[in-house]
Write an enzyme that holds these catalytic residues in place. Structure first.
Site, short mmCIF file in Angstrom:
data_model
loop_
_atom_site.label_atom_id
_atom_site.label_comp_id
_atom_site.label_asym_id
_atom_site.label_seq_id
_atom_site.Cartn_x
_atom_site.Cartn_y
_atom_site.Cartn_z
N HIS A 233 0.81 -1.22 0.00
CA HIS A 233 0.00 0.00 0.00
C HIS A 233 0.84 1.27 0.00
O HIS A 233 0.34 2.34 -0.34
CB HIS A 233 -0.94 0.00 1.20
CG HIS A 233 -2.03 -1.01 1.11
ND1 HIS A 233 -3.33 -0.68 0.79
CD2 HIS A 233 -2.01 -2.36 1.27
CE1 HIS A 233 -4.06 -1.78 0.77
NE2 HIS A 233 -3.30 -2.81 1.06
N ASP B 141 3.47 9.61 -1.01
CA ASP B 141 2.32 8.82 -0.59
C ASP B 141 2.10 7.67 -1.56
O ASP B 141 2.30 7.85 -2.78
CB ASP B 141 1.05 9.69 -0.54
CG ASP B 141 0.19 9.40 0.68
OD1 ASP B 141 0.33 8.30 1.25
OD2 ASP B 141 -0.61 10.26 1.06
#
Length: 505
Positions: A171, A383
């Site tokens: 992720h 991110d």
């Protein structure tokens, strides 16, 4: 559906179970669905289909197992807790995962603390998760392991003789090879990951970085194929590498945005700020999110564009996280200092430029803020994806909002053509983007947001899950039979269930 699918169960492994456990006013344990991108992504697709979610419940208090069993009835899927000692949590989670992998994978090298004891704790914890999976699953099950906490599970499961199909999804970003190779246990991590049948990444950039790291460790590594999924052969083993940008349940957000009470709440927010131009940021307290840099950019905007003073407000939501860590406490203090400085310098009677909220907002309240805001500032320094960008777009049913997006968010790979793209380290550049957003004409705002929403609508959470399952297991969501009677029968026997909602048409 093929007959052989009847025995297939969908098993998810992650560091944390998708619940938050706390004590109520009477001192009794209670559980609620947890927050975070992974829970947001998988909860809708696990409901009422066979299988289970294996993870750490976040506490070792007595009664947690019964709480997980009780919550399983509400959630529609079985929760299997893994017990970790406080020492294991310290070394595995706070240590190896958050003092080595998290900063390094986000390309922050300074906070890394390469203690051998952290590696030992990481191995021990992965062994516990592996043991739970081995005890609760069969070779017919599909096992989907999530994130950087559990990279060793496939290798350990295969050492037990298990032949289940194994998929892994990262992720967070995967860093460039030169950064990854600083980890003393780099070979062990790479070799463990190569035991998965499919390794999924958020972006093609992450996939490329992983392949380059493998080549540095296994010189003869070869990649074949093009497109979303490619084949990697290294050290005599073959696995597949794919790019699967995670998303949201677009339809669910739209439905909530259409609720009268949420529209009224959004209007009340706008009225409270005298219908000024509203900037919005929602971030977890973390150095990767770039909140101090965002505040510096706002100050730059006021300095360079005086016409913005009194015209706009920033609503900054900061969700508490790891407050026990000195670096995080210092960051919160820095953010509060910057908010105080900006408000102290630029406020006038009836107007303060920054409205700062330090708490976790209820979901409905967050949606109201999305709907009320004219421009979302999604400006992380790095991110993996950032679902705030997609949630904001989904809730923008009037298609008048503006997305200001960091080049270093995974979402930029999908949305860069239509968002206002910025370098979050360039305060003046972000300040100019804010100014451009304030004066952007309605037609351009509508064109941009309509295009962003079309991307998020098409590549939603159901696409993400189905794309991964198809690549990893040559199967689809509908191959896992929905059978609520069988689910509850299995639950009563403390076994795994059957789950999910069908993809949106």
């Amino acid at each position: 559906m093929h007959a052989t699918h009847a025995k297939r169960r969908f098993i998810v492994l992650s560091n944390r179970l998708p619940i938050s456990i706390s004590r109520n006013e009477n001192g009794e344990l209670s559980a609620s669905q947890g927050a975070g991108g992974l829970v947001t992504a998988l909860a809708p697709v696990l409901k009422n289909r066979g299988g289970m979610w294996i993870g750490w419940p976040g506490t070792n208090e007595e009664g947690v197992a019964a709480m997980c069993r009780s919550f399983s009835r509400e959630a529609g899927y079985f929760l299997q807790p893994v017990s970790l000692t406080e020492a294991e949590v310290e070394g595995f989670y706070r240590g190896f995962s958050n003092e080595i992998l998290w900063p390094l994978f986000h390309e922050f090298q300074t906070p890394c603390n390469f203690l051998p004891s952290y590696w030992e704790a990481y191995c021990t914890a992965n062994e516990k998760f592996t043991a739970a999976a081995a005890a609760a699953t069969t070779n017919d099950d599909f096992i989907w392991v999530h994130d950087y906490h559990l990279m060793l599970v496939a290798k350990m499961l295969k050492e037990t003789g298990r032949t289940s199909r194994l998929g892994f999804f990262l992720h967070i970003p995967f860093p460039p090879a030169d950064i990854f190779l600083k980890i003393p246990w780099r070979r062990q991590l790479i070799d463990a990951l190569l035991d998965y049948d499919l390794i999924g990444f958020q972006t093609l950039r992450d996939r490329h970085n992983f392949f380059e790291a493998v080549k540095r460790i296994h010189r003869g590594a070869v990649r074949k194929g093009r497109g979303q999924v490619v084949t990697l052969t290294a050290d005599g083993r073959t696995t597949r590498l794919g790019a699967f940008p995670i998303s949201i349940d677009f339809g669910a957000f739209v439905q909530k945005a259409r609720r009268v009470q949420n529209q009224q709440a959004a209007q009340e927010i706008r009225a409270a700020f005298d219908n000024r131009f509203l900037l919005f940021g929602a971030d977890r307290l973390d150095y990767t999110k770039g909140v101090p840099q965002r505040l510096d950019a706002l100050r730059s905007a006021f300095e360079h564009y005086p016409e913005l003073r009194g015209k706009l407000c920033l609503i900054q939501i900061l969700v508490p996280s790891r407050e026990e860590v000195p670096r995080y406490r210092a960051m919160k203090e820095e953010i509060e200092r910057l908010v105080g400085e900006i408000n102290g310098r630029y406020s006038t009677p009836g107007w303060a430029p920054v409205h700062f909220v330090y708490r976790n907002l209820p979901h409905e309240e967050l949606i109201a803020y999305y709907m009320a805001s004219d421009m979302a500032l999604v400006t992380p320094l790095r991110d993996g994806m950032n679902l705030v960008a997609k949630e904001y777009a989904a809730c923008n049913i009037r298609e008048t909002g503006i997305l200001c997006l960091s080049e270093f968010a995974g979402a930029a790979m999908e949305l860069h053509r239509h968002a206002i793209m910025v370098n979050p380290f360039d305060w003046d550049g972000v300040g100019k983007a804010i100014r451009d957003g304030v004066f952007m004409d309605a037609a351009q705002r509508r064109r941009r947001m309509r295009a962003i929403r079309a991307v998020v609508r098409r590549y939603d959470i159901f696409w993400w899950v189905d794309a991964f399952l198809e690549a990893a297991f040559s199967t689809h969501l509908e191959d896992f039979p929905q059978n609520e009677a069988a689910y509850w029968a299995d639950l009563e026997q403390n076994q795994g269930p059957p789950w999910d909602v069908a993809p949106e048409s």
